[in-house]
Scaffold this active site. Structure first.
Site: not given
Lengths: 340, 340
Positions: B71, B177, B193, B283
């Site tokens: 990400a 995200h 985040y 994650e």
């Protein structure tokens, strides 16, 4: 004693907002008349407090509130340095009137005159006036005077250091507290406030602010933003980033308040954060004013949640009084002078 | 089955980053050579997964990960629309290779080609390619392609609607995200985040997105940012802002994952959020890769925390499998086609 470390004068008489509207109208277009504050009588100040913060303070069984101007109205992103200075001084003077009228129940924390791209050292004069002349015991420091654009440097940047030096010299703490948001992405009390709390903590984790200022004391309000809920993430990040453990690196200098509006949140806070780092607060009256239909009590009556934890007497005394007196030594001195 | 809904390919062979470095060097100065991706063999892809995500998946007792590109490397704020498109396609193709090599353990979620000031409808082509041609089951949608400047409109703005229409049409969810931060105030995984998660939720509270898209399904990762910890604040804000209760207004369409790296946080999540809205995730490998010295286990081994809750069998089945299959119907169909 039960001391609430985080209250705002959100109920000031309407003359204050009328002034502000006129001040900004004049700033935008100088052909508009210069603003002047219409007289506010002592009775008006008294009423605005007695019917609101003082009533709730009594009903909820607390004794005293560390009181500062309405945070969302600081609005450091509007106007310019002069506008911010005049507006700030006016708000702090009004807090001073409250503390003079109710010396047993309210003690002042000041707003600062901040503006985008204006050095923070320019805020020192008003800080000193409030601490040394008005008897205030701390200040609210806005980490993002741009109001949600975060255009300035992090709190760990040397640009902030002259102000931190002054805080240490005066022996007063700062609460890290943003104001309203002019970024449509961020609702003020529902996003910007909590994001700022989270952001400040992570800045402290990345930086070395407390190595440079071992005596600096900062309060992160609203229960520390997202931090206690993600305490494992932060412990892990400290480890990954080769920083010292949080207990040494941050938590000798940083305190969280209890502005968390439900029991499970307060339970978590006390489970993961050392009781020495927690200060009782309700943010009264702040983000949420209503009653919780699930409990029939006000969301922001945070004392009820803490009472439900059934802490030891020693821990209760820390959270409700001892920690606050330790972090705000000028408050402690003022209370001792009264034999409290 | 145990399905982790949030895994990133943070262990891709180094040729990928070499390409990116060359791509950006060429973008900054076109006199630098045009970038090309050096060949990555199947063995290299296999090794990068077997020694990392797949090993951990097995060790921790899970079966499958919904897998997407790294990400923080999406970096929609660098380059331009073309750069973002080429980089995105390359990353998604690499995810596709992983899912082809390990069809029982990984299924794809795509990165999107986003850029500042580029309409989100331009991302639809890549979404359709990934869903309809590569067998992916969802996407990661960046609410702030500016990388921490939040210069675009909130997710509830009509500008995003063409994309939400397509998500509904394809019957796939999006995980909200962000990517890396180019704002020095925000550490990516320690502030940006979590702030984005909190911000998105409050945008949904203020807006009427799910009135307009009753079938839209969005996942807020990292345990919902600050939201569960401040659930009382949000319930109170919904009340103050005259919005419907959160359960009706948001929680028919929004889901939180379990990327919260300590037991007290997971306990809170399950205490305040309905089990139907919680999706298992780790994650892996994301923000925190180390072991917790307090437990001797990996911070991001979130299954251990959930196991410690001793949920009922029915609730376990929901969190580890049922909810994920319900929110990602294309995953469910793919599993059913295999008799799972």
């Amino acid at each position: 004693m039960i001391i609430d470390c985080h209250g705002h004068y959100t109920t000031a008489p309407p003359q204050l907002q009328d002034y502000r509207d006129a001040q900004l109208a004049n700033f935008r277009d100088p052909s508009n008349p210069a603003a002047s504050l219409a007289q506010i009588s002592d009775d008006e100040v008294r009423e605005s407090i007695e019917n609101n913060q003082l009533r709730a303070l009594r009903e909820r069984g607390a004794d005293m509130t560390i009181f500062s101007p309405k945070a969302s109205a600081m609005a450091h992103h509007v106007g310019d340095e002069h506008v911010s200075k005049v507006w700030t001084r006016m708000n702090n003077d009004l807090i001073h009137r409250v503390t003079n009228l109710f010396p047993d129940n309210f003690i002042g924390v000041c707003q600062l005159p901040q503006s985008v791209n204006v050095p923070i050292k320019n805020s020192i004069e008003e800080l000193e006036r409030c601490i040394l002349e008005l008897g205030f015991v701390g200040c609210n420091l806005n980490p993002d005077p741009s109001g949600g654009h975060w255009s300035g440097p992090p709190l760990t940047d040397k640009a902030w250091y002259p102000f931190f030096e002054k805080l240490v010299e005066l022996d007063v703490p700062a609460m890290i507290h943003v104001s309203g948001s002019c970024n449509p992405n961020f609702h003020a009390t529902g996003a910007h406030y909590l994001n700022a709390d989270t952001t400040a903590f992570m800045q402290f984790l990345e930086g070395d602010l407390f190595r440079d200022f071992p005596d600096l004391r900062l309060i992160i309000p609203h229960g520390g933003g997202a931090v206690p809920y993600h305490w494992g993430r932060y412990r892990g990040l400290a480890d990954m980033l080769k920083r010292p453990p949080l207990t040494e690196h941050i938590m000798r200098n940083v305190y969280f308040d209890t502005c968390v509006y439900h029991l499970p949140g307060i339970e978590l806070l006390f489970k993961v954060i050392d009781v020495d780092n927690i200060l009782f607060a309700s943010e009264m009256f702040g983000a949420v004013k209503g009653k919780d239909p699930e409990t029939g009590h006000y969301f922001d009556d945070t004392k009820r949640y803490i009472d439900a934890l059934e802490l030891s007497d020693a821990d209760c005394k820390k959270v409700f009084e001892g920690n606050v007196r330790r972090i705000y030594p000028r408050l402690d001195a003022a209370l001792k002078a009264k034999g409290k």
